[in-house]
Design a protein around this motif. Structure first.
Motif, PDB file in Angstrom:
ATOM      1  N   PRO A 197      -0.508 -10.098   2.375  1.00  0.00           N
ATOM      2  CA  PRO A 197      -1.000 -10.025   0.996  1.00  0.00           C
ATOM      3  C   PRO A 197      -1.181  -8.595   0.514  1.00  0.00           C
ATOM      4  O   PRO A 197      -0.934  -8.297  -0.656  1.00  0.00           O
ATOM      5  CB  PRO A 197      -2.333 -10.779   1.048  1.00  0.00           C
ATOM      6  CG  PRO A 197      -2.746 -10.753   2.479  1.00  0.00           C
ATOM      7  CD  PRO A 197      -1.479 -10.748   3.273  1.00  0.00           C
ATOM      8  N   MET A 198      -1.636  -7.696   1.424  1.00  0.00           N
ATOM      9  CA  MET A 198      -1.807  -6.282   1.097  1.00  0.00           C
ATOM     10  C   MET A 198      -1.547  -5.448   2.346  1.00  0.00           C
ATOM     11  O   MET A 198      -1.599  -5.977   3.465  1.00  0.00           O
ATOM     12  CB  MET A 198      -3.233  -5.996   0.594  1.00  0.00           C
ATOM     13  CG  MET A 198      -3.586  -6.655  -0.723  1.00  0.00           C
ATOM     14  SD  MET A 198      -5.234  -6.168  -1.322  1.00  0.00           S
ATOM     15  CE  MET A 198      -4.882  -4.496  -1.888  1.00  0.00           C
ATOM     16  N   ILE A 199      -1.301  -4.157   2.159  1.00  0.00           N
ATOM     17  CA  ILE A 199      -1.161  -3.246   3.295  1.00  0.00           C
ATOM     18  C   ILE A 199      -2.468  -3.240   4.084  1.00  0.00           C
ATOM     19  O   ILE A 199      -3.553  -3.144   3.510  1.00  0.00           O
ATOM     20  CB  ILE A 199      -0.812  -1.829   2.804  1.00  0.00           C
ATOM     21  CG1 ILE A 199       0.566  -1.814   2.145  1.00  0.00           C
ATOM     22  CG2 ILE A 199      -0.853  -0.835   3.951  1.00  0.00           C
ATOM     23  CD1 ILE A 199       0.917  -0.518   1.463  1.00  0.00           C
ATOM     24  N   GLY A 200      -2.364  -3.368   5.386  1.00  0.00           N
ATOM     25  CA  GLY A 200      -3.551  -3.364   6.225  1.00  0.00           C
ATOM     26  C   GLY A 200      -4.175  -4.724   6.435  1.00  0.00           C
ATOM     27  O   GLY A 200      -5.101  -4.865   7.241  1.00  0.00           O
ATOM     28  N   LYS A 201      -3.700  -5.740   5.703  1.00  0.00           N
ATOM     29  CA  LYS A 201      -4.198  -7.106   5.890  1.00  0.00           C
ATOM     30  C   LYS A 201      -3.254  -7.868   6.810  1.00  0.00           C
ATOM     31  O   LYS A 201      -2.041  -7.624   6.822  1.00  0.00           O
ATOM     32  CB  LYS A 201      -4.276  -7.833   4.546  1.00  0.00           C
ATOM     33  CG  LYS A 201      -5.234  -7.206   3.545  1.00  0.00           C
ATOM     34  CD  LYS A 201      -6.676  -7.450   3.911  1.00  0.00           C
ATOM     35  CE  LYS A 201      -7.611  -6.959   2.818  1.00  0.00           C
ATOM     36  NZ  LYS A 201      -9.028  -7.166   3.173  1.00  0.00           N
ATOM     37  N   ASP A 228      -0.156  -3.828  -3.657  1.00  0.00           N
ATOM     38  CA  ASP A 228      -0.460  -2.494  -3.174  1.00  0.00           C
ATOM     39  C   ASP A 228      -1.972  -2.256  -3.197  1.00  0.00           C
ATOM     40  O   ASP A 228      -2.761  -3.163  -3.489  1.00  0.00           O
ATOM     41  CB  ASP A 228       0.299  -1.428  -3.975  1.00  0.00           C
ATOM     42  CG  ASP A 228      -0.098  -1.385  -5.459  1.00  0.00           C
ATOM     43  OD1 ASP A 228      -1.179  -1.914  -5.809  1.00  0.00           O
ATOM     44  OD2 ASP A 228       0.673  -0.816  -6.253  1.00  0.00           O
ATOM     45  N   GLU A 229      -2.383  -1.020  -2.921  1.00  0.00           N
ATOM     46  CA  GLU A 229      -3.813  -0.704  -2.845  1.00  0.00           C
ATOM     47  C   GLU A 229      -4.527  -0.822  -4.187  1.00  0.00           C
ATOM     48  O   GLU A 229      -5.762  -0.902  -4.255  1.00  0.00           O
ATOM     49  CB  GLU A 229      -4.020   0.710  -2.265  1.00  0.00           C
ATOM     50  CG  GLU A 229      -3.407   1.842  -3.067  1.00  0.00           C
ATOM     51  CD  GLU A 229      -1.925   2.056  -2.751  1.00  0.00           C
ATOM     52  OE1 GLU A 229      -1.364   3.045  -3.257  1.00  0.00           O
ATOM     53  OE2 GLU A 229      -1.348   1.256  -1.996  1.00  0.00           O
ATOM     54  N   ASN A 230      -3.762  -0.851  -5.289  1.00  0.00           N
ATOM     55  CA  ASN A 230      -4.338  -1.026  -6.625  1.00  0.00           C
ATOM     56  C   ASN A 230      -4.324  -2.483  -7.077  1.00  0.00           C
ATOM     57  O   ASN A 230      -4.570  -2.780  -8.244  1.00  0.00           O
ATOM     58  CB  ASN A 230      -3.581  -0.165  -7.644  1.00  0.00           C
ATOM     59  CG  ASN A 230      -3.673   1.308  -7.323  1.00  0.00           C
ATOM     60  OD1 ASN A 230      -4.750   1.813  -6.989  1.00  0.00           O
ATOM     61  ND2 ASN A 230      -2.544   2.008  -7.401  1.00  0.00           N
ATOM     62  N   ASN A 231      -4.010  -3.368  -6.125  1.00  0.00           N
ATOM     63  CA  ASN A 231      -3.951  -4.808  -6.397  1.00  0.00           C
ATOM     64  C   ASN A 231      -2.865  -5.151  -7.425  1.00  0.00           C
ATOM     65  O   ASN A 231      -2.985  -6.111  -8.186  1.00  0.00           O
ATOM     66  CB  ASN A 231      -5.306  -5.350  -6.863  1.00  0.00           C
ATOM     67  CG  ASN A 231      -5.491  -6.809  -6.450  1.00  0.00           C
ATOM     68  OD1 ASN A 231      -4.989  -7.245  -5.417  1.00  0.00           O
ATOM     69  ND2 ASN A 231      -6.204  -7.569  -7.274  1.00  0.00           N
ATOM     70  N   GLU A 232      -1.814  -4.346  -7.441  1.00  0.00           N
ATOM     71  CA  GLU A 232      -0.641  -4.613  -8.272  1.00  0.00           C
ATOM     72  C   GLU A 232       0.526  -4.948  -7.348  1.00  0.00           C
ATOM     73  O   GLU A 232       0.538  -4.561  -6.178  1.00  0.00           O
ATOM     74  CB  GLU A 232      -0.306  -3.396  -9.130  1.00  0.00           C
ATOM     75  CG  GLU A 232      -1.397  -3.058 -10.142  1.00  0.00           C
ATOM     76  CD  GLU A 232      -1.041  -1.839 -10.973  1.00  0.00           C
ATOM     77  OE1 GLU A 232      -0.010  -1.188 -10.677  1.00  0.00           O
ATOM     78  OE2 GLU A 232      -1.807  -1.532 -11.910  1.00  0.00           O
TER      79      GLU A 232
END
Length: 244
Positions: A197-201, A228-232
């Motif tokens: 779902p996101m980087i690092g998850k 991405d880290e900006n939730n986009e």
């Protein structure tokens, strides 16, 4: 064409529309990921999509292949929506829907004759009556009520010709079950991609493709990250969803 509470949504990266309704299970990102992940013949071939729902995977595959595609769906409401979406997009010559229990489909349309089988199956074992979703459409789509993972993989094997490909999307927690059942039914796992779902998850989705009677040689593809880290959406997710 639309019935009560239905809407006509865009399949964003394609010039296609699909009928959806909040009262039945709508397609998710998982279906789009599978339709993009699976290897398909471009010019010709015969493809089957099991657990088709409202027909999203056959519709998406129609943009990647000129082969004939059969979608199989057991729920009458979703089958009806798929039929009307196919007609709206003028794809009736290429896409066909069957209102069937997938377990009986090989006997009806033929064993060992298809090039590709795809499936976005119910992910979860059937819970207790108290836990199950009161909306039967959601419950059947999410839980192994009318078919289980073994039914899906066994049926896929029955349909595939030797060298044909099966591709599934599922949860990583079921990966061992998937690999074991694929081997049991002569579908050799060849490609796996984890979706994060996101980087690092940690991954929450897995895509897997196998070849009937293929040689052992499993490749783990680079991970696919949705946000991405900006939730986009990441660039790769944007390209898949919007064609950007």
């Amino acid at each position: 064409m639309l019935k009560a509470d239905e809407r006509l949504d865009y399949l964003l990266a394609e010039e296609l529309r699909i009928i959806q309704s909040p009262s039945v299970f709508s397609f998710s990102l998982d279906a789009v990921l599978l339709a993009r992940f699976v290897s398909v013949p471009i010019v010709k071939g015969q493809l089957v999509d099991l657990c088709s729902g409202n027909g999203v995977i056959p519709l998406l595959l129609s943009t990647r292949t000129r082969g004939k595609i059969i979608g199989v769906e057991i729920q009458e409401r979703l089958y009806d929506m798929a039929i009307r979406s196919i007609e709206y997009n003028q794809l009736s010559d290429q896409l066909e829907m069957m209102h069937r229990d997938l377990k009986g489909v090989p006997k009806e349309i033929g064993y060992s004759k298809y090039d590709v089988v795809t499936c976005n199956p119910p992910y979860f074992p059937t819970p207790s009556a108290e836990e199950i979703n009161k909306n039967k459409h959601f419950a059947i789509a999410r839980h192994e009520i009318l078919c289980n993972l073994e039914d899906v993989i066994q049926t896929s094997s029955h349909l595939l010709k030797q060298g044909g490909k099966a591709a599934f999307v599922h949860r990583p927690g079921r990966l061992t079950d998937i690999l074991t059942l694929m081997r049991k039914y002569r579908i050799e796992p060849k490609r796996i991609q984890f979706v994060h779902p996101m980087i690092g998850k940690e991954a929450n989705t897995v895509l897997i493709e196998g070849i009937k009677d293929g040689n052992p040689d499993l490749k783990i593809l680079p991970p696919f990250t949705v946000y991405d880290e900006n939730n986009e959406y990441t660039p790769e997710a944007k390209k898949m969803l919007y064609g950007e």
